[in-house]
Design a protein around this motif. Structure first.
Motif, PDB file in Angstrom:
ATOM      1  N   PRO A   1     -22.667  18.173  21.684  1.00  0.00           N
ATOM      2  CA  PRO A   1     -23.836  18.826  22.294  1.00  0.00           C
ATOM      3  C   PRO A   1     -25.160  18.461  21.636  1.00  0.00           C
ATOM      4  CG  PRO A   1     -22.454  20.442  21.161  1.00  0.00           C
ATOM      5  CD  PRO A   1     -21.715  19.138  21.148  1.00  0.00           C
ATOM      6  N   ASP A   2     -25.156  18.045  20.374  1.00  0.00           N
ATOM      7  CA  ASP A   2     -26.400  17.687  19.698  1.00  0.00           C
ATOM      8  C   ASP A   2     -26.719  16.193  19.794  1.00  0.00           C
ATOM      9  OD1 ASP A   2     -24.246  17.011  18.106  1.00  0.00           O
ATOM     10  OD2 ASP A   2     -25.238  17.536  16.226  1.00  0.00           O
ATOM     11  N   PHE A   3     -25.932  15.437  20.549  1.00  0.00           N
ATOM     12  CA  PHE A   3     -26.123  13.993  20.695  1.00  0.00           C
ATOM     13  C   PHE A   3     -27.127  13.717  21.811  1.00  0.00           C
ATOM     14  CE2 PHE A   3     -24.868   9.945  22.751  1.00  0.00           C
ATOM     15  CZ  PHE A   3     -24.987   9.087  21.676  1.00  0.00           C
ATOM     16  N   SER A   4     -28.180  12.961  21.521  1.00  0.00           N
ATOM     17  CA  SER A   4     -29.162  12.573  22.527  1.00  0.00           C
ATOM     18  C   SER A   4     -28.841  11.158  22.997  1.00  0.00           C
ATOM     19  CB  SER A   4     -30.578  12.618  21.947  1.00  0.00           C
ATOM     20  OG  SER A   4     -31.485  11.987  22.831  1.00  0.00           O
ATOM     21  N   GLU A   5     -28.311  11.079  24.193  1.00  0.00           N
ATOM     22  CA  GLU A   5     -27.958   9.769  24.746  1.00  0.00           C
ATOM     23  C   GLU A   5     -29.187   8.878  24.867  1.00  0.00           C
ATOM     24  OE1 GLU A   5     -25.463   8.034  28.575  1.00  0.00           O
ATOM     25  OE2 GLU A   5     -25.488  10.187  28.193  1.00  0.00           O
ATOM     26  N   GLN A   6     -30.302   9.430  25.312  1.00  0.00           N
ATOM     27  CA  GLN A   6     -31.530   8.650  25.451  1.00  0.00           C
ATOM     28  C   GLN A   6     -31.983   8.107  24.098  1.00  0.00           C
ATOM     29  OE1 GLN A   6     -34.799  10.641  27.375  1.00  0.00           O
ATOM     30  NE2 GLN A   6     -36.256   9.065  26.804  1.00  0.00           N
ATOM     31  N   ARG A   7     -31.979   8.964  23.056  1.00  0.00           N
ATOM     32  CA  ARG A   7     -32.385   8.511  21.737  1.00  0.00           C
ATOM     33  C   ARG A   7     -31.438   7.436  21.218  1.00  0.00           C
ATOM     34  NH1 ARG A   7     -31.332   8.378  16.828  1.00  0.00           N
ATOM     35  NH2 ARG A   7     -29.508   9.682  16.949  1.00  0.00           N
ATOM     36  N   TRP A   8     -30.126   7.609  21.495  1.00  0.00           N
ATOM     37  CA  TRP A   8     -29.151   6.613  21.056  1.00  0.00           C
ATOM     38  C   TRP A   8     -29.471   5.258  21.672  1.00  0.00           C
ATOM     39  CZ3 TRP A   8     -25.544   3.289  23.158  1.00  0.00           C
ATOM     40  CH2 TRP A   8     -24.674   2.706  22.252  1.00  0.00           C
ATOM     41  N   TYR A   9     -29.735   5.232  23.000  1.00  0.00           N
ATOM     42  CA  TYR A   9     -30.042   3.969  23.663  1.00  0.00           C
ATOM     43  C   TYR A   9     -31.354   3.366  23.163  1.00  0.00           C
ATOM     44  CZ  TYR A   9     -26.197   3.811  26.970  1.00  0.00           C
ATOM     45  OH  TYR A   9     -24.956   3.698  27.535  1.00  0.00           O
ATOM     46  N   GLU A  10     -32.319   4.202  22.816  1.00  0.00           N
ATOM     47  CA  GLU A  10     -33.616   3.698  22.364  1.00  0.00           C
ATOM     48  C   GLU A  10     -33.588   3.237  20.904  1.00  0.00           C
ATOM     49  OE1 GLU A  10     -36.284   6.933  23.107  1.00  0.00           O
ATOM     50  OE2 GLU A  10     -36.307   6.573  25.283  1.00  0.00           O
ATOM     51  N   GLU A  11     -32.870   3.971  20.030  1.00  0.00           N
ATOM     52  CA  GLU A  11     -32.966   3.703  18.601  1.00  0.00           C
ATOM     53  C   GLU A  11     -31.714   3.080  17.986  1.00  0.00           C
ATOM     54  OE1 GLU A  11     -34.245   7.285  16.658  1.00  0.00           O
ATOM     55  OE2 GLU A  11     -35.802   7.650  18.160  1.00  0.00           O
ATOM     56  N   GLU A  12     -30.549   3.622  18.256  1.00  0.00           N
ATOM     57  CA  GLU A  12     -29.333   3.138  17.593  1.00  0.00           C
ATOM     58  C   GLU A  12     -28.705   1.944  18.300  1.00  0.00           C
ATOM     59  OE1 GLU A  12     -26.452   6.057  16.150  1.00  0.00           O
ATOM     60  OE2 GLU A  12     -27.943   7.598  16.624  1.00  0.00           O
ATOM     61  N   GLU A  13     -28.661   1.975  19.615  1.00  0.00           N
ATOM     62  CA  GLU A  13     -27.976   0.908  20.365  1.00  0.00           C
ATOM     63  C   GLU A  13     -28.530  -0.473  20.039  1.00  0.00           C
ATOM     64  OE1 GLU A  13     -27.274  -2.055  23.390  1.00  0.00           O
ATOM     65  OE2 GLU A  13     -29.204  -1.093  22.984  1.00  0.00           O
ATOM     66  N   PRO A  14     -29.857  -0.676  20.013  1.00  0.00           N
ATOM     67  CA  PRO A  14     -30.360  -2.016  19.687  1.00  0.00           C
ATOM     68  C   PRO A  14     -29.934  -2.481  18.293  1.00  0.00           C
ATOM     69  CG  PRO A  14     -32.106  -0.703  20.667  1.00  0.00           C
ATOM     70  CD  PRO A  14     -30.956   0.234  20.385  1.00  0.00           C
ATOM     71  N   GLN A  15     -29.894  -1.559  17.317  1.00  0.00           N
ATOM     72  CA  GLN A  15     -29.483  -1.928  15.966  1.00  0.00           C
ATOM     73  C   GLN A  15     -28.003  -2.296  15.930  1.00  0.00           C
ATOM     74  OE1 GLN A  15     -30.515   1.372  13.451  1.00  0.00           O
ATOM     75  NE2 GLN A  15     -32.697   0.954  13.560  1.00  0.00           N
ATOM     76  N   LEU A  16     -27.178  -1.533  16.646  1.00  0.00           N
ATOM     77  CA  LEU A  16     -25.746  -1.829  16.674  1.00  0.00           C
ATOM     78  C   LEU A  16     -25.464  -3.127  17.423  1.00  0.00           C
ATOM     79  CD1 LEU A  16     -24.376   1.767  17.327  1.00  0.00           C
ATOM     80  CD2 LEU A  16     -24.149   0.445  15.221  1.00  0.00           C
ATOM     81  N   ARG A  17     -26.204  -3.384  18.484  1.00  0.00           N
ATOM     82  CA  ARG A  17     -25.988  -4.591  19.286  1.00  0.00           C
ATOM     83  C   ARG A  17     -26.398  -5.844  18.534  1.00  0.00           C
ATOM     84  NH1 ARG A  17     -30.053  -6.090  22.968  1.00  0.00           N
ATOM     85  NH2 ARG A  17     -30.519  -3.884  23.163  1.00  0.00           N
ATOM     86  N   CYS A  18     -27.491  -5.762  17.773  1.00  0.00           N
ATOM     87  CA  CYS A  18     -28.016  -6.952  17.106  1.00  0.00           C
ATOM     88  C   CYS A  18     -27.459  -7.159  15.711  1.00  0.00           C
ATOM     89  CB  CYS A  18     -29.540  -6.880  17.057  1.00  0.00           C
ATOM     90  SG  CYS A  18     -30.271  -6.891  18.706  1.00  0.00           S
ATOM     91  N   GLY A  19     -26.770  -6.143  15.174  1.00  0.00           N
ATOM     92  CA  GLY A  19     -26.123  -6.265  13.882  1.00  0.00           C
ATOM     93  C   GLY A  19     -27.102  -6.412  12.745  1.00  0.00           C
ATOM     94  N   PRO A  20     -26.652  -6.522  11.504  1.00  0.00           N
ATOM     95  CA  PRO A  20     -25.249  -6.363  11.117  1.00  0.00           C
ATOM     96  C   PRO A  20     -24.800  -4.906  11.211  1.00  0.00           C
ATOM     97  CG  PRO A  20     -26.606  -6.662   9.173  1.00  0.00           C
ATOM     98  CD  PRO A  20     -27.515  -6.822  10.365  1.00  0.00           C
ATOM     99  N   VAL A  21     -23.497  -4.731  11.332  1.00  0.00           N
ATOM    100  CA  VAL A  21     -22.883  -3.430  11.532  1.00  0.00           C
ATOM    101  C   VAL A  21     -21.959  -3.129  10.364  1.00  0.00           C
ATOM    102  CG1 VAL A  21     -21.330  -2.135  13.043  1.00  0.00           C
ATOM    103  CG2 VAL A  21     -23.039  -3.640  14.029  1.00  0.00           C
TER     104      VAL A  21
END
Length: 119
Positions: free
Chosen positions: A79-99
């Protein structure tokens, strides 16, 4: 364990549910976890949850095969997870690595970060 992940396409969120009969057996649960990792899935949130039968029935009653359903299901478990924030902030970092995979937390995060930010 750090790996470089470079993908030209945006990552997608997938909700994986492991049912109680598998969770009840530590070796089976570990095998499922290793299978997820070996198939190059990134684990961005993990949570153990005990639901009553009524909660499960309500959850599956509303289930449909769509993006809207996936967002609703993710919100039910996190319930505290922001999907929009994840796509804006975390997803690009995870996609571009390093992970980096954190065995303690059981999740992947961008190398150099302590893990997922506030949800």
């Amino acid at each position: 364990m750090t790996s470089i992940l470079r993908s030209p396409q945006a990552l997608q969120l997938t909700l994986a549910l492991i049912k109680p009969d598998a969770v009840a057996h530590p070796l089976i649960l570990e095998a499922i976890h290793q299978q997820i990792l070996s198939n190059k899935f990134l684990i961005v949130r993990m949570r153990e949850l005990l639901w009553r039968k009524e909660d499960c029935q309500k959850f599956y009653q509303e289930h449909e095969d769509s993006v809207v359903s996936a967002s609703r299901e993710i919100a039910a478990f996190f319930p505290d997870f922001s999907e929009q924030r994840w796509y804006e902030e975390e997803e690009p970092q995870l996609r571009c690595g390093p992970v980096h995979y954190s065995p303690e937390g059981g999740i992947h995060c961008a190398a150099g970060t302590g893990g997922p930010g506030p949800a």
